[in-house]
Motif scaffolding. Sequence first.
Motif, PDB file in Angstrom:
ATOM      1  N   UNK B 313      17.579  -6.036  84.422  1.00  0.00           N
ATOM      2  CA  UNK B 313      17.982  -4.630  84.445  1.00  0.00           C
ATOM      3  C   UNK B 313      16.799  -3.705  84.715  1.00  0.00           C
ATOM      4  N   UNK B 316      15.928  -3.750  88.342  1.00  0.00           N
ATOM      5  CA  UNK B 316      16.983  -3.097  89.114  1.00  0.00           C
ATOM      6  C   UNK B 316      17.037  -1.590  88.861  1.00  0.00           C
ATOM      7  N   UNK B 318      18.059  -0.186  86.131  1.00  0.00           N
ATOM      8  CA  UNK B 318      19.159   0.184  85.240  1.00  0.00           C
ATOM      9  C   UNK B 318      18.632   0.691  83.903  1.00  0.00           C
ATOM     10  N   UNK B 319      17.473   0.205  83.500  1.00  0.00           N
ATOM     11  CA  UNK B 319      16.826   0.681  82.281  1.00  0.00           C
ATOM     12  C   UNK B 319      15.398   1.087  82.637  1.00  0.00           C
ATOM     13  N   UNK B 338      19.336   2.517  89.745  1.00  0.00           N
ATOM     14  CA  UNK B 338      19.934   1.472  90.590  1.00  0.00           C
ATOM     15  C   UNK B 338      19.991   1.894  92.058  1.00  0.00           C
ATOM     16  N   UNK B 339      20.165   3.208  92.294  1.00  0.00           N
ATOM     17  CA  UNK B 339      20.204   3.659  93.685  1.00  0.00           C
ATOM     18  C   UNK B 339      18.898   3.311  94.416  1.00  0.00           C
ATOM     19  N   UNK B 342      18.867  -0.403  95.164  1.00  0.00           N
ATOM     20  CA  UNK B 342      19.759  -0.744  96.267  1.00  0.00           C
ATOM     21  C   UNK B 342      19.119  -0.347  97.594  1.00  0.00           C
ATOM     22  N   UNK B 348      22.291  -6.529  91.980  1.00  0.00           N
ATOM     23  CA  UNK B 348      22.385  -7.132  90.647  1.00  0.00           C
ATOM     24  C   UNK B 348      23.846  -7.409  90.311  1.00  0.00           C
ATOM     25  N   UNK B 354      33.519  -7.774  83.214  1.00  0.00           N
ATOM     26  CA  UNK B 354      34.528  -6.741  82.951  1.00  0.00           C
ATOM     27  C   UNK B 354      33.908  -5.428  82.501  1.00  0.00           C
ATOM     28  N   UNK B 355      32.854  -5.503  81.701  1.00  0.00           N
ATOM     29  CA  UNK B 355      32.275  -4.274  81.172  1.00  0.00           C
ATOM     30  C   UNK B 355      31.336  -3.602  82.171  1.00  0.00           C
ATOM     31  N   UNK B 356      30.645  -4.404  82.987  1.00  0.00           N
ATOM     32  CA  UNK B 356      29.568  -3.828  83.786  1.00  0.00           C
ATOM     33  C   UNK B 356      29.777  -3.879  85.290  1.00  0.00           C
ATOM     34  N   UNK B 357      30.774  -4.631  85.744  1.00  0.00           N
ATOM     35  CA  UNK B 357      30.894  -4.775  87.193  1.00  0.00           C
ATOM     36  C   UNK B 357      32.247  -4.328  87.729  1.00  0.00           C
ATOM     37  N   UNK B 371      30.075  -0.258  96.455  1.00  0.00           N
ATOM     38  CA  UNK B 371      28.652   0.002  96.700  1.00  0.00           C
ATOM     39  C   UNK B 371      28.365   0.242  98.180  1.00  0.00           C
ATOM     40  N   UNK B 426      28.000  -6.975  96.662  1.00  0.00           N
ATOM     41  CA  UNK B 426      26.572  -6.930  96.957  1.00  0.00           C
ATOM     42  C   UNK B 426      26.249  -7.487  98.328  1.00  0.00           C
TER      43      UNK B 426
END
Lengths: 348, 515
Positions: B313, B316, B318-319, B338-339, B342, B348, B354-357, B371, B426
């Motif tokens: 993360x 990428x 994300x954090x 993340x932008x 990318x 990533x 389910x929660x993140x994608x 994306x 991706x």
Amino acid sequence: MASATQTGETRNGGIDLFGLLATYAPLIFLLVLMGIFAWLEPRFLLPLNLVNVMRQVSIYGLLALGMTFVILTAGIDLSIGAIVAFAGLAAAAVAKGGLENRFAAGADASALGYGWPLAMLVAILFGTFAGALQGFAITRLKVPPFVVTLGGMSAFRGAALLMAGGGPISGFDPGYTWWGQGYLFTLPLIGRIPVPVVVFLLFAVLAHIVLSYTRYGRHVYGVGGNPEAARLSGLNVRGITMSVYVLMGFMAGLSGFILSARLNSAEAVAGMGYELIVIASVVIGGTSLFGGIGTIFGTVIGTILIGVLQNGLVLNNVSPYVQQIIIGLIIVLAVAFDTFAKSRRRRA
Amino acid sequence: MQARKADRLTPLLQVQDISKGFPGVQALTGVALEVRAGECHALLGENGAGKSTLLKILAGAHRPDTGTITFDGRPVEIARPADAQALGIVTIYQEFNLLPNLTIAENVFVGREPTRGPFVDWKKLNQQAREVTRRIGLDMDPRRLVKDLSVAEQQMVEIAKALSMEARLVIMDEPTAALSETEVERLFRIIADLKAHGIAVVFVTHRLDEVMRACDRVTVLRDGKLVGSAEVKDIRVDDIIRMMVGREVELHGRGGRVAHRGATVLEVQNLTRMGDANDPHAVRVRDVSLTAHAGEILGIGGLIGAGRTELARAIFGADPIDSGKVLIEGREVAITTPQDAIRHGIGLVPEDRKQQALFLSLAIRPNLSMAALDGLTERLGFVSGSKERALVERYRQKLSIRMASQEQPVGNLSGGNQQKVVLARWLALNPKVLIVDEPTRGIDIAAKNEVHHLLFELAEAGIAVIVISSEMPELLRLADRIVTMREGRVTGELMRDRATEESLMHLFTHNQTAA
């Protein structure tokens, strides 16, 4: 979780019957309701009455279009009624050439005022600015939308009261009032079509196109459906969230102008309780308060449904107090349905 | 507290033939566990071996499908958490069960406060709390708020709570994970004290050196089955590792294909992310450096909490990171969102589909294209419907995604097909680096194989693929090279031909950096 044998199969052949029902339930409910009212009181179906219903709902409808974007991102905006009043007063003040000329009338007023185009522009700018302010608090200060707009509800109402100084601003020139009271054209069998109805339907078509066919619309659904997934997919979650409140503010500003034109008067207590009716319209139209699900079509149906309900109950001499009870019940039922549908999807 | 020193060899808890299935997963099959009064018993196993499920059954959070539990010589049924409590089985989870805004005393006696008439007897409450906390060496005003305590102190409040409930079996899930060396020492002294009073302790940990020091016996689970139990004095760390990983590695490498390692695409230098300083459970990344090459699959291995996901993360965007550099094709790049990642060609696939994608409220088509919309957008921001449908169709064929139509809700797909949709999202961006966190979590064997072959193909097509997996066979099969992590640090790097489950487990669980 699928076992090895299930890999190639989808759970239910790809047709989501429940989803289809959820999409058309508001429309079916609307038609049933209209049937009942027509049976109880044949006057209900007169074109004049139906046009009247549409005119009554057009301001709620404009607000509901903006609210659909907000709720799609799992947000909420409770401040719209206050912004409507605030923006309406701003427009009125411009039309009158300043608050000090508020009691001018007739030719005198036209001479002093700055005319309706500037009044409309100012109303929209005020609304948009109010929306931007709240969007900033939500996205940058990380205050939940409910809290920000609850604060906004109080603050903008206070600003409106302050600006109005206690009394209404009334009496605009015909160019101004045309936006609320005028007619644009006549349709055979139906009759004259009011300006606010046309404005509402035009914006509805525009909103539908934006949500369904543009990248921006897709991003709104994405952010509402799963903000974390949206962020990890490279979407500008903050910017999109900000934008829906700006958009909502724009619609509230425009609505404030049209409402003042319709009443030929702007006052600080205008738009009281609109947030309830507008949120109800959007939710009844099938937009999920959890975000990511909803259509403009549904919102238009939901808005008309509330209008039909109010109108039909009045025609049948039902007390307005009872109306409030019924609308309250329907909101709870619509959300219960939404929650139920969500748990169904969870299990899928 | 009755001291039950009487018969140390009579089992206090006897679990026999316990099985538990969840939809799609058999978590436990015929597992047995025997815990004696006054012993410290380590429950060991890889991620997903079934330890948590067993603990939850003992705590009354899950009910077993089959099997019997005998406690203190009597068959018992633990249907609810309250049943476990009544028996004297207390579980201390990693995320403590404390009320941060209440005092130590209130937490210790929550729901069991001494009363005088209808009122809480505060004097008595604080006095009793003081006694019980002092017994385990927490000498502190019981009126202090729990949120002001350190992690170790909070843990001691949990233990005091267990004692005040007359616990006879205390289950601790990874109690040392968030403790410093000295705090671990103190915990071990408390455990020794509990043992001396005849209380049994079940101890779950990944740190085998601690097992050797603090525990009397071990029970090892693997793939939901019992591998065996042993006296700690009779075995060595290597034996335990062999018990933990001992399965046959069913699948081998790229089926004979050799990786053509290309140029260095991604280089990470001294990346550090300390996370929230106030969060004792924050998983950190400390001074990590690594490289990924075109055409190669780099595996990142480690146990849960090793910092693998956090590293991914951080790379990428994300954090946020505290320090360190990321270089793409030799040039340093600034990635804060993340932008940015990318834009520089990094993708990533997150660990939690389910929660993140996934956008579960949307159909397959918008999910797959989310994306890549920029490339599909024409004048005035309109998404080209025909281009979009063609893109989805292309990846449906390429990845053999089994779906009835593009407009089907993505939630209706099987886990394997959902994962393919996320991968396609991706691939539609033609990434240079693709990080895949847990590529096959929760998907069946057949789909797993397909995803593995897809990853081989991506590497062969010149993408630098980075795979994070908690399943060692998967790591050994996919990766050409494996970097191991423990507590946020890189502990070693092995080429595939030199990596075995044993050598990896050593690097996952030990402090020293192996060659």
